[in-house]
Design a protein around this motif. Structure first.
Motif, PDB file in Angstrom:
ATOM      1  N   LYS A  43       0.692  -1.237   0.035  1.00 37.80           N
ATOM      2  CA  LYS A  43      -0.076  -0.015   0.174  1.00 37.80           C
ATOM      3  C   LYS A  43       0.809   1.336   0.131  1.00 37.80           C
ATOM      4  O   LYS A  43       0.614   2.190  -0.802  1.00 37.80           O
ATOM      5  CB  LYS A  43      -0.952  -0.120   1.303  1.00 37.80           C
ATOM      6  CG  LYS A  43      -1.764   1.198   1.276  1.00 37.80           C
ATOM      7  CD  LYS A  43      -2.710   0.969   2.383  1.00 37.80           C
ATOM      8  CE  LYS A  43      -3.804   2.228   2.603  1.00 37.80           C
ATOM      9  NZ  LYS A  43      -4.595   2.195   3.652  1.00 37.80           N
ATOM     10  N   LEU A  44       1.882   1.343   0.787  1.00 36.05           N
ATOM     11  CA  LEU A  44       2.912   2.486   0.744  1.00 36.05           C
ATOM     12  C   LEU A  44       3.411   2.706  -0.587  1.00 36.05           C
ATOM     13  O   LEU A  44       3.423   3.738  -1.069  1.00 36.05           O
ATOM     14  CB  LEU A  44       4.008   2.358   2.010  1.00 36.05           C
ATOM     15  CG  LEU A  44       3.377   2.275   3.531  1.00 36.05           C
ATOM     16  CD1 LEU A  44       4.557   1.920   4.362  1.00 36.05           C
ATOM     17  CD2 LEU A  44       3.188   3.671   3.599  1.00 36.05           C
ATOM     18  N   LEU A  45       3.923   1.544  -1.049  1.00 36.51           N
ATOM     19  CA  LEU A  45       4.788   1.586  -2.509  1.00 36.51           C
ATOM     20  C   LEU A  45       3.853   2.268  -3.352  1.00 36.51           C
ATOM     21  O   LEU A  45       4.173   2.681  -4.537  1.00 36.51           O
ATOM     22  CB  LEU A  45       5.217   0.264  -2.840  1.00 36.51           C
ATOM     23  CG  LEU A  45       6.451  -0.144  -1.831  1.00 36.51           C
ATOM     24  CD1 LEU A  45       6.892  -1.480  -2.237  1.00 36.51           C
ATOM     25  CD2 LEU A  45       7.523   0.974  -1.568  1.00 36.51           C
ATOM     26  N   LYS A  46       2.569   1.797  -3.405  1.00 35.88           N
ATOM     27  CA  LYS A  46       1.399   2.327  -4.564  1.00 35.88           C
ATOM     28  C   LYS A  46       1.195   3.684  -4.276  1.00 35.88           C
ATOM     29  O   LYS A  46       0.673   4.216  -5.287  1.00 35.88           O
ATOM     30  CB  LYS A  46       0.157   1.294  -4.255  1.00 35.88           C
ATOM     31  CG  LYS A  46       0.417  -0.016  -4.917  1.00 35.88           C
ATOM     32  CD  LYS A  46      -0.944  -0.789  -4.603  1.00 35.88           C
ATOM     33  CE  LYS A  46      -0.897  -2.375  -5.309  1.00 35.88           C
ATOM     34  NZ  LYS A  46      -2.246  -3.046  -5.096  1.00 35.88           N
ATOM     35  N   HIS A  47       1.577   4.090  -3.546  1.00 33.48           N
ATOM     36  CA  HIS A  47       0.983   5.782  -3.193  1.00 33.48           C
ATOM     37  C   HIS A  47       2.202   6.618  -2.878  1.00 33.48           C
ATOM     38  O   HIS A  47       1.896   7.780  -2.984  1.00 33.48           O
ATOM     39  CB  HIS A  47       0.034   5.839  -1.722  1.00 33.48           C
ATOM     40  CG  HIS A  47      -1.287   5.119  -2.058  1.00 33.48           C
ATOM     41  ND1 HIS A  47      -1.547   3.837  -1.717  1.00 33.48           N
ATOM     42  CD2 HIS A  47      -2.387   5.744  -2.581  1.00 33.48           C
ATOM     43  CE1 HIS A  47      -2.822   3.421  -2.111  1.00 33.48           C
ATOM     44  NE2 HIS A  47      -3.325   4.676  -2.641  1.00 33.48           N
ATOM     45  N   GLN A  48       3.282   6.247  -3.002  1.00 31.71           N
ATOM     46  CA  GLN A  48       4.709   7.137  -2.923  1.00 31.71           C
ATOM     47  C   GLN A  48       5.610   6.571  -3.705  1.00 31.71           C
ATOM     48  O   GLN A  48       6.087   5.505  -3.787  1.00 31.71           O
ATOM     49  CB  GLN A  48       4.815   7.716  -1.535  1.00 31.71           C
ATOM     50  CG  GLN A  48       5.305   6.672  -0.663  1.00 31.71           C
ATOM     51  CD  GLN A  48       5.382   6.989   0.683  1.00 31.71           C
ATOM     52  OE1 GLN A  48       5.874   8.187   1.060  1.00 31.71           O
ATOM     53  NE2 GLN A  48       4.992   6.413   1.608  1.00 31.71           N
ATOM     54  N   THR A  49       6.693   7.722  -4.106  1.00 31.22           N
ATOM     55  CA  THR A  49       7.756   7.215  -4.714  1.00 31.22           C
ATOM     56  C   THR A  49       8.932   6.853  -3.734  1.00 31.22           C
ATOM     57  O   THR A  49       9.146   7.321  -2.684  1.00 31.22           O
ATOM     58  CB  THR A  49       8.424   8.359  -5.576  1.00 31.22           C
ATOM     59  OG1 THR A  49       7.606   8.789  -6.613  1.00 31.22           O
ATOM     60  CG2 THR A  49       9.715   7.924  -6.093  1.00 31.22           C
ATOM     61  N   VAL A  50       9.429   5.650  -3.837  1.00 30.38           N
ATOM     62  CA  VAL A  50      10.356   4.984  -2.813  1.00 30.38           C
ATOM     63  C   VAL A  50      11.568   4.492  -3.397  1.00 30.38           C
ATOM     64  O   VAL A  50      11.413   3.865  -4.642  1.00 30.38           O
ATOM     65  CB  VAL A  50       9.734   3.755  -2.035  1.00 30.38           C
ATOM     66  CG1 VAL A  50      10.717   3.154  -1.198  1.00 30.38           C
ATOM     67  CG2 VAL A  50       8.528   4.201  -1.203  1.00 30.38           C
TER      68      VAL A  50
END
Length: 215
Positions: A43-50
């Motif tokens: 979920k985190l990776l889908k919503h921000q650039t990492v």
């Protein structure tokens, strides 16, 4: 110079805290998220650039994204711009070799976390892999003899136990995850090994990984 965004995933709060503190000492990195399961991580990776994902190899087993090799493969396939640094207590040469072959930027043993993570982050900042201690190359490919026939002998419970074992979980951890006794899990694992005609844990890992049984 822009800071590199980091997400940390581990189901142990003490590890999350320790890794965050180590990362925050380096001005080149910024922690932008933490996850305690693979669902939260995706979920985190889908919503921000990492730029860098630091993830435990063993994660809670109740996620469709799985853990272990299955999770790492998903991350590499769906988030190719993020480098993957794996934390683990696993010492199996076959699994460690496979992680490096898959393309993770590095693998750090948790008991060496404080000694190695700064070196790994330096390598990431410089755009190169982290040359952590690698096991000797393992070449164990065998002819795929009657694979479907052998797998068809497994019960659903046996198949799930093998999947979790190959992902790096111990019999005790599997028993706890499935709410069964370690003796029951061990008995079912041995029965599954007989059906696959393998006689040791190393042969079992070799058979499943080289034949992509759980991919």
């Amino acid at each position: 110079m822009a800071k590199l965004n980091v997400v940390i995933a581990d189901d142990h709060p003490i590890v999350l805290l320790g890794v965050r503190e180590l990362i925050e000492r380096d001005e080149r990195f910024r922690v932008v998220g933490e996850a305690v399961c693979s669902n939260e991580l995706i979920k985190l990776l889908k919503h921000q650039t990492v730029d860098l994902v630091i993830t435990d190899f063993n994660m809670p087993a109740d996620s469709p994204y799985g853990d272990g090799l299955k999770l790492v493969e998903y991350l590499l396939r769906h988030f190719p711009d993020a480098k993957i640094l794996v934390l683990t207590m696993i010492s199996s040469p076959l699994i460690l070799t496979r992680l490096h072959e898959m393309g993770v930027v590095g693998v750090i043993q948790k008991n060496q976390l404080h000694d190695e993570i700064q070196l790994a982050m330096m390598a990431v900042a410089q755009g190169r892999p982290y040359n952590s201690a690698k096991p000797p190359p393992t070449c164990v490919r065998e002819p795929n003899v009657a694979l479907d026939e052998r797998l068809s002998r497994l019960s659903p419970k046996e198949f799930e136990i093998l999947r979790m074992f190959v992902a790096g979980q111990s019999v005790t951890t599997i028993a706890r995850s499935l709410s069964r006794s370690a003796k029951t899990i061990s008995t079912q694992k041995i029965a599954a090994m007989r059906k696959l005609d393998v006689s040791s844990d190393q042969d079992l890992l070799t058979y499943c990984l080289e034949n992509n049984v759980f991919n």
